[in-house]
Design a protein around this motif. Structure first.
Motif, mmCIF file in Angstrom:
data_model
loop_
_atom_site.group_PDB
_atom_site.id
_atom_site.type_symbol
_atom_site.label_atom_id
_atom_site.label_comp_id
_atom_site.label_asym_id
_atom_site.label_seq_id
_atom_site.Cartn_x
_atom_site.Cartn_y
_atom_site.Cartn_z
ATOM 1 N N SER A 215 0.893 -0.955 0.349
ATOM 2 C CA SER A 215 0.267 0.126 -0.204
ATOM 3 C C SER A 215 1.173 1.133 0.027
ATOM 4 O O SER A 215 1.737 1.079 0.489
ATOM 5 C CB SER A 215 -0.821 -0.212 1.429
ATOM 6 O OG SER A 215 -2.096 -0.634 1.413
ATOM 7 N N VAL B 117 1.879 -6.141 -5.891
ATOM 8 C CA VAL B 117 0.804 -5.158 -5.939
ATOM 9 C C VAL B 117 0.077 -3.757 -5.341
ATOM 10 O O VAL B 117 0.771 -4.023 -4.150
ATOM 11 C CB VAL B 117 -0.919 -5.783 -5.820
ATOM 12 C CG1 VAL B 117 -2.150 -5.323 -6.219
ATOM 13 C CG2 VAL B 117 -1.207 -7.000 -6.524
ATOM 14 N N ALA C 94 -1.810 -0.731 -4.060
ATOM 15 C CA ALA C 94 -3.308 -0.482 -3.478
ATOM 16 C C ALA C 94 -3.528 0.977 -4.250
ATOM 17 O O ALA C 94 -3.320 1.407 -2.663
ATOM 18 C CB ALA C 94 -3.861 -0.403 -2.767
ATOM 19 N N ASP D 65 -10.767 0.273 -14.753
ATOM 20 C CA ASP D 65 -9.822 -0.721 -14.244
ATOM 21 C C ASP D 65 -9.631 -1.341 -15.219
ATOM 22 O O ASP D 65 -10.297 -2.396 -15.958
ATOM 23 C CB ASP D 65 -10.499 -1.537 -13.452
ATOM 24 C CG ASP D 65 -10.704 -0.983 -11.724
ATOM 25 O OD1 ASP D 65 -9.541 -0.030 -10.982
ATOM 26 O OD2 ASP D 65 -10.680 -1.600 -10.929
ATOM 27 N N GLY E 140 -4.388 -3.441 -14.433
ATOM 28 C CA GLY E 140 -4.463 -2.903 -13.158
ATOM 29 C C GLY E 140 -5.558 -2.018 -12.729
ATOM 30 O O GLY E 140 -5.557 -1.454 -13.921
ATOM 31 N N GLU F 240 -1.977 1.306 -8.974
ATOM 32 C CA GLU F 240 -2.244 0.281 -8.415
ATOM 33 C C GLU F 240 -1.587 -0.300 -9.526
ATOM 34 O O GLU F 240 -1.194 -0.387 -10.617
ATOM 35 C CB GLU F 240 -3.564 -0.221 -8.669
ATOM 36 C CG GLU F 240 -4.614 0.152 -7.608
ATOM 37 C CD GLU F 240 -5.989 0.204 -7.756
ATOM 38 O OE1 GLU F 240 -6.469 1.250 -6.504
ATOM 39 O OE2 GLU F 240 -6.027 -0.436 -8.222
#
Length: 424
Positions: A5, A30, A32, A390, A394, A406
């Motif tokens: 994150s 990944v 966020a 989206d 991603g 993201e």
């Protein structure tokens, strides 16, 4: 796949302040977290703008040079997106002109960029190389044109004074470098060497890998750099092999094909090589030694089979042979889709107007209705709503700096035939 994150990282473009980036170790990552004028959109109708928009874009992608293997998947991504936007009949048509970026050595961009500027494009997709983008970005900013890269990873762009005109769908090397540095450590290596290209891409990625690996308790026992355009690497190989490393990180472009055999002939095992997106290629017989067991990283999620088929169909329909690689195809596709959606939302093909809507349509503003195709997002916009796209690369969700918050970093490993497969 681990989760990473990050809060919004703002920068001093002309209107923002610098924010912070928090980093953490992961294995796969990944996060966020003045061109042509345009018509005016009428949000009260679902049939699109009252005046059909024609968005002119150009590509500055590597048809030649040391990253030429990335050209086909990137151009295929652009072509597929253009086709699908135009087929949607949603009130906007994209007119694309394809051009060569070359590299910092052959400088093909010096012909392509002025040509596209003179044609009045609102945006240029490219370059793939961070070093090449740096050589024409300021010119595009002066001309009021968006530069939208699907593959630039240098951290330098986060703080570039670009007047809101630079965007990218590829994550910063602060992310890839962290994943790679941790991967090498997790594989049990303690003393590594690094060979890297002396440019924005190479030095940036080198710095992050070194910092992350040393923070894990490892030691970089040797490093050696070279310049783009160099053809002899004996000195670099001698430097790193003399230190007897237990693994070697190779931050290069196509020069890897020359360097790898030199390292193997000097007694280094290819299973302890670690590659990056600039050289993570389906090498096959183009490298004269076995790469079996070597690993590497590159940004991008696992691509759905149907998306790969559509990319290949769009590419071969233009008279090209089948795609062998799909690196940065999704990021290129999403760049075009986001530009088209931002243009539609702005009701304009003016670059500044489009730029003001890019964060919104990516979901970076925190508003909007989720949608995963141009057609679905366009329907929301034409109905008076706010779309949150989206994509195949991603969730994107641009921060104030034009960076995606993201994104995914994949880990790959080479097989006996010198082709790689994704392992995480």
């Amino acid at each position: 796949m681990s989760v990473f994150s990050r809060g919004n990282a703002s920068r001093s473009r002309l209107r923002t302040v610098i924010g912070g980036i928090a980093v953490a170790g992961v294995s796969a990552l990944v996060l966020a977290g003045c061109s042509g004028g345009g018509g005016t959109a009428d949000p009260s109708t679902s049939s699109g703008p009252s005046e059909e928009l024609t968005l002119k874009i150009g590509t500055v992608l590597p048809q030649t040079g040391s990253l030429a293997f990335l050209g086909p998947p990137e151009e295929a991504g652009v072509q597929l997106a253009v086709n699908e936007v135009n087929e949607a009949g949603a009130g906007i048509t994209v007119d694309a002109t394809f051009g060569d970026s070359g590299d910092a050595d052959n400088k093909a961009f010096e012909t392509t960029v002025p040509k596209l500027q003179s044609e009045g494009v609102s945006a240029m997709i490219g370059a793939a190389s961070s070093g090449v983008s740096k050589l024409f970005l300021d010119s595009n900013v002066s001309e009021g044109i968006i530069t939208f890269s699907p593959a630039n990873t240098s951290p330098d762009f986060t703080t570039w004074d670009d007047n809101n005109l630079y965007w990218r769908t590829a994550p910063s090397d602060l992310l890839q470098g962290e994943v790679l540095g941790n991967l090498v450590a997790e594989d049990g290596h303690k003393n590594i060497a690094i060979i890297y290209q002396n440019d924005a891409y190479g030095t940036g990625l080198y710095g992050v890998v070194k910092e992350v690996f040393e923070a894990s308790g490892g030691t970089v026992v040797a490093d050696a750099s070279y310049n783009d355009g160099d053809t002899s690497f004996d000195a670099q190989v001698a430097t790193v092999t003399a230190a007897n490393p237990d693994a070697i990180v190779l931050i290069t472009f196509d020069q890897f094909a020359t360097i790898a055999p030199l390292l193997v002939n000097a007694g280094q095992s290819a299973e302890n090589f670690y590659l990056v997106d600039g050289n993570l290629k389906q090498w096959g017989t183009d490298v004269s030694v076995s790469l079996e067991g070597a690993k590497g990283t590159t940004p991008g999620p696992v691509l759905a089979d149907d998306f790969q088929e559509r990319l290949n169909d769009a590419w071969t329909a233009e008279g090209n042979s089948d795609l062998e690689d799909f690196s940065y195809a999704a990021e290129s596709y999403d760049a075009v889709i986001l530009l088209a959606l931002a243009s539609l939302a702005a009701g304009s093909t003016d670059a500044a107007d489009i730029a003001e809507k890019l964060q919104e349509v990516s979901g970076g503003s925190g508003d909007g209705e989720k949608c995963d195709s141009f057609e679905a997002c366009a329907e929301i916009i034409n109905g008076g709503g706010v779309a949150d796209y989206d994509g195949y690369s991603g969730g994107v969700a641009f921060d104030d700096a034009g960076d995606p918050t993201e994104a995914t970093i994949g880990i790959f490993q080479y097989k006996a035939d010198n082709t790689h497969e994704r392992i995480n």
